[in-house]
Write a protein that holds these residues in place. Structure first.
Motif, PDB file in Angstrom:
ATOM      1  N   UNK A   3     113.497 119.075 108.574  1.00  0.00           N
ATOM      2  CA  UNK A   3     112.459 119.705 107.764  1.00  0.00           C
ATOM      3  C   UNK A   3     112.080 121.065 108.312  1.00  0.00           C
ATOM      4  N   UNK A  13     114.619 123.730 107.321  1.00  0.00           N
ATOM      5  CA  UNK A  13     114.530 124.078 105.898  1.00  0.00           C
ATOM      6  C   UNK A  13     113.300 124.929 105.643  1.00  0.00           C
ATOM      7  N   UNK A  14     112.194 124.568 106.307  1.00  0.00           N
ATOM      8  CA  UNK A  14     110.991 125.395 106.141  1.00  0.00           C
ATOM      9  C   UNK A  14     111.309 126.824 106.530  1.00  0.00           C
ATOM     10  N   UNK A  38     110.820 129.785 103.620  1.00  0.00           N
ATOM     11  CA  UNK A  38     109.590 130.575 103.673  1.00  0.00           C
ATOM     12  C   UNK A  38     109.946 132.039 103.902  1.00  0.00           C
ATOM     13  N   UNK A  96     103.731 132.981 108.560  1.00  0.00           N
ATOM     14  CA  UNK A  96     103.030 131.762 108.179  1.00  0.00           C
ATOM     15  C   UNK A  96     103.775 130.536 108.707  1.00  0.00           C
ATOM     16  N   UNK A 156     102.781 127.694 111.322  1.00  0.00           N
ATOM     17  CA  UNK A 156     102.876 126.287 110.954  1.00  0.00           C
ATOM     18  C   UNK A 156     103.581 125.507 112.058  1.00  0.00           C
ATOM     19  N   UNK A 166     103.998 111.235 104.158  1.00  0.00           N
ATOM     20  CA  UNK A 166     104.405 112.235 105.132  1.00  0.00           C
ATOM     21  C   UNK A 166     103.470 113.439 105.056  1.00  0.00           C
ATOM     22  N   UNK A 196      97.565 118.702 111.136  1.00  0.00           N
ATOM     23  CA  UNK A 196      97.347 120.144 111.148  1.00  0.00           C
ATOM     24  C   UNK A 196      95.877 120.503 111.253  1.00  0.00           C
ATOM     25  N   UNK A 230      97.187 126.568 106.357  1.00  0.00           N
ATOM     26  CA  UNK A 230      98.557 126.321 106.785  1.00  0.00           C
ATOM     27  C   UNK A 230      99.147 125.156 105.995  1.00  0.00           C
ATOM     28  N   UNK A 245     100.455 125.979 102.467  1.00  0.00           N
ATOM     29  CA  UNK A 245     101.794 126.567 102.357  1.00  0.00           C
ATOM     30  C   UNK A 245     102.856 125.506 102.605  1.00  0.00           C
ATOM     31  N   UNK A 246     102.607 124.661 103.600  1.00  0.00           N
ATOM     32  CA  UNK A 246     103.557 123.592 103.897  1.00  0.00           C
ATOM     33  C   UNK A 246     103.715 122.688 102.687  1.00  0.00           C
ATOM     34  N   UNK A 284     105.877 124.225  99.957  1.00  0.00           N
ATOM     35  CA  UNK A 284     107.313 124.184 100.266  1.00  0.00           C
ATOM     36  C   UNK A 284     107.868 122.776 100.059  1.00  0.00           C
TER      37      UNK A 284
END
Lengths: 125, 773
Positions: free
Chosen positions: A4, A7-8, A12, A18, A22, B301, B309, B314, B317-318, B321
């Motif tokens: 993951x 891929x992020x 992004x 950002x 993260x 998940x 987090x 943040x 944005x996660x 995606x």
């Protein structure tokens, strides 16, 4: 987890900083989890990786006999899912399970895995 | 307390005669009394559920009813004689000649294995029972078990009172009795027990979040899959329920544990049944469960990441995606799977539930079964009686006290009622849900009413003035407390609340407000005591009418073993027509062992089970073309039909005829379906050829093709000479109410072999081809 994160990183494109922020916060938060949960997480990652390897192998050589393929993949997925359930039940931060002794959770985990693997052995053919 | 018990003990040991049971009963504490009442009621309900299903055994004899159960009986017989391995790998060459049928791989073994196990157990305990008795009584036994499960389920959803009422309601509910009388040895008898058991275990797993209960529900699901094709309902309802919980925000960790364990283990176990095979990963009907499984993984998940987090931006944005990634992958997989045909679409049987008009146009075999017709209101009333209007009342109560369990039962009730409206047969699936929800309504209402009766409604007049003044004095606080007291509907809760207030002045205030509460309660509804008693009497009257209705329905409508017919004679005495068994035993004793019998598919199972002869088509209806061939043979003129019969090696033809007795489920009434099914595959058979102005007639004005087709000839051969009713001409068909059109029938290629005593079954022998010279 590794999959993951990569891929992020790729997707992004408009907010790379950002994504990095993260990353860092996720990493630091994860480092704070107790060791026994990290062991369970490692087990889950191992099981999922095995499942992915089996799927790739099936993609290469074809899916006959299908029952063996299903048995293999489902045993990996099954044990991963059961491990996640164990993690949920053992995690001290979950209010719902605070009066469930971790030994009982582990015993349930072992029992379910036993049934899972017995059925898988019957299904392997 | 201890001294008193010791005193009692000393008294009872010293005095020689023990107190009579009634006195001993009243000496028990309340909790023990309650337990005794509950256990006694459950035991009585258990016996009642078994006893009410025994009408046909008492009236006729212990035999298997209908058509499908005969196949189940034959396979159970095979299983007990030859063992499980032979049964699991059985290829039957006695049906669907010349194709044969892989029985081991095309049946649901749950029912047969259960009956065989019970048989083995009884034999082990040296009860020398015959397997037929076990088969006949399996369904009532499992109906009794269903009542116990209903009790526990009701207890889980609402409380033990609702559980008891649910058990009582489902013990005699006609919707359930219709498919589980003694003698109805069919999959549903066991499957409804498995269905309710699985649902109970799953709701228990969601409530406790324990892996052990989820494992148990997976086993329950396995039993259901082994018992009935209706397991598709479970594998779609449970994901829908999970989805609803997710959408309404009631998700919790327990839901994750319960669903995942049940899905993976249940799916693996279900795939052990050969008939189900790989459908759980390949069929469109099972994709909802898989979709929800993946959705759950993504959802939890994300939840976990959000928790770790602790930073909103943040996480947003996660979230963006991951969601786009997951949705695109999911949609892509589903699209490719459906387009390439890997994921098979919904089969006709289940698609016709979503689109009721589908079967009529595309699959006449499904449309022709009488149990698959849409349900009329009268059927609902007949099968549910008062439960029909208690169902919305129960829904109201469920919505008042929403929890994970009540949401489940509401969903089960609503979806099963929709399907019950589409197909008569599915009233059976709705019956447990309707009983449970109605039980909630009854239990909650009766509880409210009895608590109203038990509060001391008479406020002394002296206090009323003081009560009103104290109300004015401490208006806000007392009103708030009074409101709280009114919402807690029992005296014990009030007492608990009193104990929690620890100051004396709070106690004084509480006592004043309680009197004010009673006074105000009395002032606002002066007749509530009498009203409550009247309503209770009304409720008990309704329940007693329900019991009377159920018993009447069971006795009149659902206890007939369709294979033996009964009617009232001219002088009111009962006449029994045992023609079916007469014909099958004639076949068994008077035809060569390898004779092949051609009949319409309804009778196939009975002919193989009782006549022990090979049939061309039977009730399994898995090969539409084969059935259409038989339909074509029945609807053609005799020479063409003879050719078809030669190609199929037919030796005997069996026809059911109700013209002499007035029996209306005979082959002439089913004939149009034969035409439609035959015409569906062979366009040479056209339905309008057999109708006159769209009307189906068998008298002089009938279509010429109708008057000369094989079915007409076989049914009415020699009937033109019979006088059936006083004052009517010869050849008067009592089932259609007309005089037949073609009285002088000559058969060229067949000869009559046997006609039963009431002409219900007629057997013809196919003549071998004539010598050429």
């Amino acid at each position: 987890m590794l999959m993951f994160r990569e891929l992020e990183f790729k997707m992004a494109k408009s907010s790379t900083s950002d994504a990095q922020a993260l990353f860092r916060s996720l990493r630091s938060a994860y480092a704070a989890t107790p060791t026994n949960l990290k062991i369970i997480d490692l087990y889950v990652v191992y099981a999922i990786t095995t499942a992915v390897i089996q799927v790739v192998y099936m993609g290469i050589v074809g899916s006959f006999p299908f029952n063996s393929f299903l048995a293999g993949v489902l045993s990996c997925l099954g044990t991963a899912v059961l491990a996640v359930c164990l993690r949920i039940q053992v995690n001290k931060e979950n209010k719902e399970f605070k009066d469930l002794p971790p030994e009982r959770a582990f015993a349930d985990f072992v029992l379910c895995n036993l049934v899972l693997h017995l059925v898988v052995m019957n299904f392997l053919g | 307390m201890g001294a008193k018990a010791a005193e009692n003990g000393a008294k009872s040991s010293s005095s020689a005669p023990s107190p009579p049971p009634l006195k001993a009963f009243f000496r028990l504490k309340t909790k023990q009394q309650e337990l005794l009442i509950r256990v006694a009621s459950l035991a009585l309900i258990y016996v009642l559920a078994f006893a009410v299903r025994l009408f046909s055994v008492l009236r006729y004899e212990s035999m298997i009813h209908e058509f499908d159960p005969y196949f189940n009986y034959r396979t159970t017989l095979f299983l007990t004689r030859n063992g499980f391995y032979e049964f699991w790998n059985w290829f039957d060459s006695e049906s669907w000649y010349p194709l044969g049928r892989i029985i081991g791989g095309t049946l649901y073994p749950g029912l047969m294995v259960t009956a065989a196990l019970i048989y083995r157990l009884l034999r082990f305990l040296t009860f020398a029972v015959h397997i037929r008795e076990v088969c006949v009584l399996t369904a009532p036994f499992f109906a009794s078990n269903t009542t116990i499960v209903a009790y526990f389920f009701g207890k889980e959803i609402w409380d033990s009172g609702a559980g008891l009422v649910a058990a009582a309601l489902i013990a005699i509910c006609p919707g359930y009795i219709s498919r589980s009388v003694a003698g109805s040895y069919d999959n549903e008898g066991v499957a409804i027990f498995a269905l309710l058991f699985t649902f109970y275990l799953f709701v228990k797993a969601v409530n406790t979040g324990s892996l052990a209960w989820a494992l148990a529900s997976a086993f329950g699901y396995f039993y259901m899959v082994s018992a009935w094709g209706g397991y598709v309902f479970i594998i779609n309802l449970i994901p829908l329920y999970v989805l609803v919980l997710l959408v309404t925000g009631r998700y919790s960790m327990r839901l994750y544990v319960a669903y995942n364990c049940m899905y993976i283990l249940g799916m693996l176990l279900a795939m052990q049944i050969r008939f189900v095979g790989f459908q759980h990963v390949q069929s469109g009907e099972h994709m909802a469960a898989m979709g929800v499984f993946f959705l759950l993984q993504v959802f939890y998940f994300l939840d976990w990441v959000k928790y770790m987090l602790n930073d909103k931006q943040l996480f947003q944005s996660f979230l963006r995606i991951t969601l786009t990634f997951a949705i695109s992958v999911g949609a892509l997989a589903l699209g490719i799977g459906t387009a390439s045909g890997y994921i098979s679409p919904w089969t006709g049987r289940f698609y016709s539930l979503l689109d009721p008009t589908y079967a009529k146009d595309h699959i006449p075999i499904i449309a022709s079964v009488s149990e698959h017709q849409p349900t009329a209101w009268s059927s609902f009333m007949f099968d549910f009686h008062i439960l029909l209007f208690l169902f919305p009342a129960g829904l109201y109560f469920c919505f008042k006290r929403l929890s994970d369990a009540t949401i489940f039962i509401v969903m089960y009730g609503l979806t099963s009622m929709y399907f019950a409206g589409v197909m008569v047969r599915l009233i059976l699936v709705a019956a447990p849900a309707v009983c449970l929800i109605s039980a909630i309504a009854i239990s909650a209402t009766v509880k409210n009413l009895t608590s109203l009766i038990r509060t001391k409604g008479k406020a002394p007049l002296a206090v009323s003035g003081k009560g009103s003044s104290s109300l004015k004095a401490s208006a806000k606080r007392s009103e708030a407390q009074a409101l709280r007291f009114r919402s807690l509907e029992s005296a014990e809760a009030q007492a608990l609340h009193f104990r929690s207030l620890e100051s004396a002045e709070a106690q004084a205030l509480a006592s004043e407000t309680s009197k004010a509460h009673e006074a105000s309660a009395d002032q606002s509804l002066p007749f509530q005591h009498n009203c409550a008693i009247a309503l209770l009497v009304g409720a008990f009257y309704l329940l007693s009418r329900y019991a009377i209705h159920c018993t009447w329905v069971t006795s009149e409508a659902y206890s007939s073993p369709s294979i033996v017919l009964a009617a009232r004679g001219a002088h009111g005495g009962r006449v029994i027509f045992d023609d079916y068994r007469e014909a099958y035993y004639w076949l068994r004793q008077n035809t060569p062992a390898d004779a092949k019998v051609m009949s319409w598919w309804d009778y196939g199972y009975q002919i193989t089970a009782m006549g022990n002869r090979t049939v061309i088509v039977d009730n399994n209806t898995w090969n539409n073309t084969h059935i259409a061939t038989v339909g074509r043979a029945m609807s053609s003129y005799e020479p063409e039909a003879y050719e078809i019969m030669q190609s199929l090696d037919v030796d005997y033809v069996l026809v059911v005829f109700g013209g002499l007795t007035g029996y209306s489920s005979d082959d002439i009434n089913k004939f149009l379906w034969m035409v439609r099914i035959g015409g569906g595959v062979f366009p040479v058979i056209k339905e309008p050829d057999y109708l006159v102005n769209g009307e189906y007639r068998v008298d002089k004005g009938a279509a010429p093709k109708m008057l000369n087709c094989l079915m007409y000839k076989l049914a009415y051969y020699r009937f033109g000479e019979m006088t059936t009713e006083y004052g009517k001409p010869t050849g008067y068909d009592r089932a259609r109410g007309v005089e037949i059109g073609n009285k002088d029938i000559k058969l060229e290629y067949l000869e009559e072999a046997f006609t039963t005593s009431n002409w219900i079954i007629r057997i013809y022998k196919v003549k071998p081809p004539k010598n050429r010279w």
